[in-house]
Structure formats: C-alpha cells, structure tokens
Design an enzyme around this catalytic site. Sequence first.
Site, short mmCIF file in Angstrom:
data_model
loop_
_atom_site.label_atom_id
_atom_site.label_comp_id
_atom_site.label_asym_id
_atom_site.label_seq_id
_atom_site.Cartn_x
_atom_site.Cartn_y
_atom_site.Cartn_z
N ASP A 38 0.80 -1.29 -0.10
CA ASP A 38 -0.03 0.10 -0.05
C ASP A 38 0.71 1.28 0.15
O ASP A 38 0.42 2.26 -0.58
CB ASP A 38 -0.76 -0.05 1.21
CG ASP A 38 -2.16 -0.98 1.06
OD1 ASP A 38 -2.28 -1.44 -0.16
OD2 ASP A 38 -2.63 -1.32 2.19
N SER A 83 -17.21 -24.01 -27.68
CA SER A 83 -17.41 -24.69 -26.05
C SER A 83 -16.77 -25.97 -26.34
O SER A 83 -16.41 -26.28 -27.53
CB SER A 83 -18.84 -24.71 -25.83
OG SER A 83 -19.58 -25.12 -26.83
N LEU A 84 -16.54 -26.73 -25.47
CA LEU A 84 -16.10 -27.97 -25.31
C LEU A 84 -17.16 -29.11 -25.00
O LEU A 84 -18.12 -29.03 -24.37
CB LEU A 84 -14.80 -28.10 -24.22
CG LEU A 84 -13.86 -27.16 -24.28
CD1 LEU A 84 -12.93 -27.50 -23.07
CD2 LEU A 84 -13.07 -27.34 -25.43
N LYS A 118 -9.79 -27.46 -14.87
CA LYS A 118 -10.90 -26.64 -15.47
C LYS A 118 -11.45 -25.70 -14.57
O LYS A 118 -11.93 -25.95 -13.54
CB LYS A 118 -12.06 -27.51 -16.08
CG LYS A 118 -13.15 -26.74 -16.79
CD LYS A 118 -13.92 -28.15 -17.47
CE LYS A 118 -15.11 -27.31 -18.42
NZ LYS A 118 -16.13 -26.68 -17.31
N ARG A 139 -17.71 -14.01 -23.28
CA ARG A 139 -17.98 -14.95 -24.24
C ARG A 139 -19.11 -14.75 -25.05
O ARG A 139 -19.11 -14.76 -26.28
CB ARG A 139 -17.57 -16.35 -23.68
CG ARG A 139 -17.92 -17.42 -24.77
CD ARG A 139 -17.98 -18.90 -24.12
NE ARG A 139 -18.11 -20.09 -25.09
CZ ARG A 139 -19.22 -19.94 -25.78
NH1 ARG A 139 -20.21 -19.49 -25.43
NH2 ARG A 139 -19.33 -21.08 -26.73
N GLU A 175 -10.55 -17.36 -18.04
CA GLU A 175 -11.72 -17.31 -17.14
C GLU A 175 -11.58 -16.53 -15.96
O GLU A 175 -10.34 -16.45 -15.46
CB GLU A 175 -11.69 -18.63 -16.78
CG GLU A 175 -13.16 -19.34 -16.16
CD GLU A 175 -13.82 -20.02 -17.39
OE1 GLU A 175 -13.42 -20.17 -18.64
OE2 GLU A 175 -15.12 -20.46 -17.10
N LYS A 292 -6.16 -31.17 -24.17
CA LYS A 292 -6.25 -30.42 -25.30
C LYS A 292 -5.22 -31.13 -25.92
O LYS A 292 -3.92 -31.53 -25.25
CB LYS A 292 -5.89 -29.09 -25.40
CG LYS A 292 -6.64 -28.15 -24.53
CD LYS A 292 -6.40 -26.79 -24.24
CE LYS A 292 -7.29 -25.77 -23.85
NZ LYS A 292 -6.69 -24.70 -23.22
N CYS A 433 -40.85 -9.05 15.88
CA CYS A 433 -40.41 -10.35 15.89
C CYS A 433 -38.93 -10.30 16.72
O CYS A 433 -38.07 -9.65 16.14
CB CYS A 433 -40.49 -11.04 14.58
SG CYS A 433 -39.60 -12.55 14.58
#
Length: 674
Positions: A38, A83-84, A118, A139, A175, A292, A433
């Site tokens: 910082d 996509s896979l 993954k 995506r 990701e 892959k 309550c």
Amino acid sequence: MAGTPPKDRIRDLRDAIRHHEERYYIHNAPEISDEQFDRLLHELERIEAEHPELVTGDSPTQRVAGRPVEGFATVEHRTQMLSLDNTYSDDELRAFDERVRKGAGVGGDPIAYVAEIKIDGLSIALTYDEGRLVRGATRGDGVRGEDVTANVRTIRAIPLALRSGPPGPIEVRGEVYLSRASFTRMNREREESGEPLFANPRNAAAGTMRNLAPALVASRGLSAFVYQLVGDGARAMPPTHSDALAAMQSWGLPVEPHWQRLDGIDKVVAFCRSWAEKRRTLEFGTDGVVIKVDDLALRERLGATAKCPRWATAFKFPPEQAHTKLLRIDVNVGRTGANTPYAVLDPVLLAGSTISMATLHNAEDIARKDLREGDTVVIEKGGDVIPKVVAPVLSLRPPDSKPWEMPTTCKACASTLTREDDEVIWRCVNESCPAKLRRGLLHFAGRTAMNIEGLGESLVEQLVEKAIVGDYADLYRLTEATLARLDRMAEKSASNLVAEIEKSKTSDLSRLIYALGIRHVGEKAAATLARHFRTMQGVLKAPIEALQSVREVGPVVARSVRMFADEPRNRRLIDRLEKAGVNMTTSLPKPAEEPGPLAGKTFVLTGTLSAMTREQAIEAIERLGARVTGSVTKKTSYVVAGAEAGSKLEKARQLGIETLDEAALRALIIKQHA
Ligand SMILES: [Zn+2]
C-alpha cells in the site's frame, strides 16, 4: 527519493507494483506485506497527483475508472469462442483419444496432450496491443460478447501492461473466477444487507462482471487465469500449446500452474483421477479437467464441429456425494423475517469436511423432493460451497414417516407466516419479532450503517430479551444507568456506548436508509436514493414512478421502498427516530445539479486518446459540469481530437468550433481543478 526525477520514480514504482501484484495475485507468493505494498501504491498516487501529465492508462493507479458505464457494447470475437464437449468417464476419455488418433492417422503412437484444471468461472477474451490491455470481452454466444474492459481492468491478476511479449495485437482467452474465500465473504455481506445470495462462485463471478459500476467490481476480489493464445494467421504462433502456456506465463499473464504435458491417454486418465480427489485443495472452484492436443499443427488437421473443437474435451468430475441420516428439518429466521428450512444431519465426512447441516432452500423444494425427517438422504457438494440434499433413499425410509410440513407460524415469535404470490419464501411480518429485531439491530448498528461501535451480539440479545429495546428508535432512549445493569457491562463501556449512539444521530441519510434494512436496498441503492431525494420525507413520499426513474434504482428496489413507506408502523418508526434527533438529510452531492466550472459546455470526443481512456476523459469532463455528446453541432463548445480523428474533426473545422488536442484537454482539466 529526493533528487530522483518524478518520471523515473514513477517508472520504478510502477515496475515494483506490477512485480508485487504478480507475486501476490498470480503466484500467491507475496514478497512484501500488504502494508508495504500500500505504501508503494500511495507514493505512486501522490506523485501522479502532483504530476497529472505523467499519468498513463496502464498505471496501476488507473485500475478503477470509477465511473459507472451505461451499458456494455457488443463486440465481435476475432475467432469464434467454441465450447467443449464433455466426457464423464475413463471410457469416454479413451474414446476421445481413439478419435484423435484416427484423425491424426498415427496408429498406435501416443498423442501428446496438455491437461489443465478446468476453472469454474466466466470465459473472457483479452486483447493486448503493444503490450497494453486494450479490451476485455465476455464470451457471449461465442461469436459476439460484451465489452467489459472497465471491469476487467479492476482484476489485479490481469496485468494492464505485459512484462514482455509480442508488440502487435494479441488475444488471450481465459476465465474470470471468484475464490472460495471471496465468495464466502461476499455472500455474508449480502446476507447482512438482505440481498439475495449467489448460489455458487460461478454465478457470483458472472453477476459481478455484468455490473455497471467498476468500483463495485473492484471490491469483489475477482481473479483470473488465461489458457489460450489466439493466433491471427499473420504472426508465428508457438508450435505447441505447452509452449504457448509457457510464453504467456513469461509475459506476466496468470496461467493456472498445475497444467501438465502428458504423453498418451493413460497418463491423462491418471491426472483426472488424481485431481478428482484433490480438487478441494484448490482455492477456486473446479468441476473437471480440460484435455487438449498439444501440437497445434495436428489441431488444424483435426478441426472442429459446428460447436466444439475435435482436439479438446472437458472431463467432468463426478459430484461429491455422501449418504447420511436427515435427523430433523429446522427453521432459521433471518433479518427480513424469512423462515428458511434447513437440514440437521447426522455428521458425515464429505470432500474433506464434516457436514452436519445442509440448505433445503424452501418448503416447495422439500415437498418436490419429498424429504422427510428420519430419511437416509444423499447429500452433494457441487460448485456450491454449502452442501445440498439431493434426494431421499426411498428403500431405507422408515415405515412410519410422514411428509414434512412447513410450520405456519414464525419459529421465533409464533406470528402467522405469509408469503407473496411470486415468492417461495415464508416470512414473519411481525415488526417486533425478536429474531428479526436482533438481526435488524445488529445490521442497524453495523459499520457501514449507523456505525454504533460496542453494540455487539450479546448486548443486543439482552436488550431484546429484556424488552428494553423494541425497535431501532428505542436505542436512542438508552441511558448509562439502564446499560450498566446489564451483564458484562462496565460503567466505562456503558458511557462509551451512549456516546456512540449519540454520535450516530449525525449519520448521513444514506447510512440511515441502508440501516433501516429495507429489502433489496443495499449500501449503493441507499446512497443513490439519498443523493436523489435529499431527505427522508423525500424518499418516503416519492411515487413509485419517481423511484423507478432514478438511474440505478430498478423496479424491485422501487417497489420495496414503496412497500416500506406505505407501512404505518414504519412511518411511526421514522417519526420517532426524527424526534430522537436522528439526521434525516444528506450532504452527498446531488448527482446532476452540481454546477461545475464548465457547466453548460458541450464536448465531443473523436479519435483515440493515448494517455487516458475515453471513459476517463468523459469522467473528467463531466466532473467539471460539462456534457459529452456524440455528434458535432453548432452548439458544441469543444471537439477533442485524439489520434486518427475523422469526420467529426472535419465538421468542427467547418463550423468553426474550437478543437483541443489531448494535451490541451489535459491542460484544461488541470487548470479547472486548480
Ligand atoms: Zn417472527
């Protein structure tokens, strides 16, 4: 560093900060303390404030542009984000390998694969040009995504500038994710403010990335990994995927470190099995392994189907399940009065931790699954942190079991429960309550609400139990004498608390609105309402249309505020708070009507700016009271022309409108601020 020219010091500080961000956010191995970090950042901020001409968009101080964006532009991906295909068993993995070998025509030779963990998050594509982050996109549907650059910039694992690497534009894909720890913290905060909880870290990450306020995104602690370098045909790509991963790593990009290059499918199967066991040791959510083909030339030959590449597959881990006994179904009462059932389980070991409770969501869910007390049940830990009950094992059901029924009265106060038509949650609407009151008082006194230090759990418990406090306004009648009679309450702390309560009366209206715990009204919405309506009466009297028309206040919040205001009990509470001397006004600036030094002026931006982003320029101009519009007319005051400015600059010249280059704009901003 007396004597060092500011430019050099800025460069050294930026290098150091980037280095430590990488150590901390990518390698999880900091070399210095947070405080030391910082200090570096503050020094940089200070020097940059003194020398605004030296600020550049890739400085670590520029991660948060601060200004909410109005929406996300749609952007087209350079190449489709595929996509896979999923595989769920060893056999399916071997079948995948068969297909690859057949396609490759290699007979019995083993194929070299890369296996990666993954990451359970949100896919993104990042573009760097001349080593600088210029774009981040979601995506989307694979062809088109949303431009979330401002949000991506706040993620500290993503470098704003690469350490090294190719000069031309590159795209990397990866990701964005939320660590388990950040997820838990975020949901705890949401629970406290009565906001709906995120089901799992993936939803939380996706929801956060679609938020329009970069400052909020920055506060959530998102992280990221990249796993693909996208070629554009023009530049030589590394010949293999493992080379690409190593290259990206060396440029300072975050690459998940557990990937391996493996020869042949047997090693891949072993890798998958081993991570299915060890997955809980990772600090982020994962639901499998991506496999892959390593050789990029072979990938080319294998190609893709319409949706999925033929050279990759995702192996999905089996969900972690266990059997145990559902001892009983109990009900918990939250601050909003929600009576939520949960399962009390015979303690069982699942995925490395002992589970004795599980969420049951709501009565409808229990009825749908027909869960009964005494059942043996299957529990599961998926992407969610809290385990859930999947189903009963009917063959083990005791013969005398009965379907479970949701109690019709509140667990805490026995008032009749109600629910709205479109909801599955049963709520206690009794304002006094005790369970709601206890939770509510703790929220009211919270640090980001009225900030009453010393009003802790055991004290609140006693105040409610002994009926000394029946609502928030009663807090302001507490005396030292009353408090000193309570357990564990010394004279000193009693007088401190009374002083704290007194001090809280001056809190800003925004804090008070938040403290009231109106459903769906978090800190940000409370501040927006305060800024816009100025007084408590202004908020309470606003018709629903007026509430809805405020930017960032949606229909849900508007309806909730209206319902709160229409309740006579709440009106009485506010009256009593006001009589007690609690401040009902705000000192926050009114959003649109702050006359800045450039009020009434109109700017048009054209071309590309180099030292600041377009968003930063707009923010700076608007802060000075001027407006930024899209097209040049006779009424335009200034046209700011960056590099490669086109027709707008032409038009400005025709109309005789003053044009500013980037340096002139910067000078104007600095002059007006001084
Ligand atoms: Zn109740």
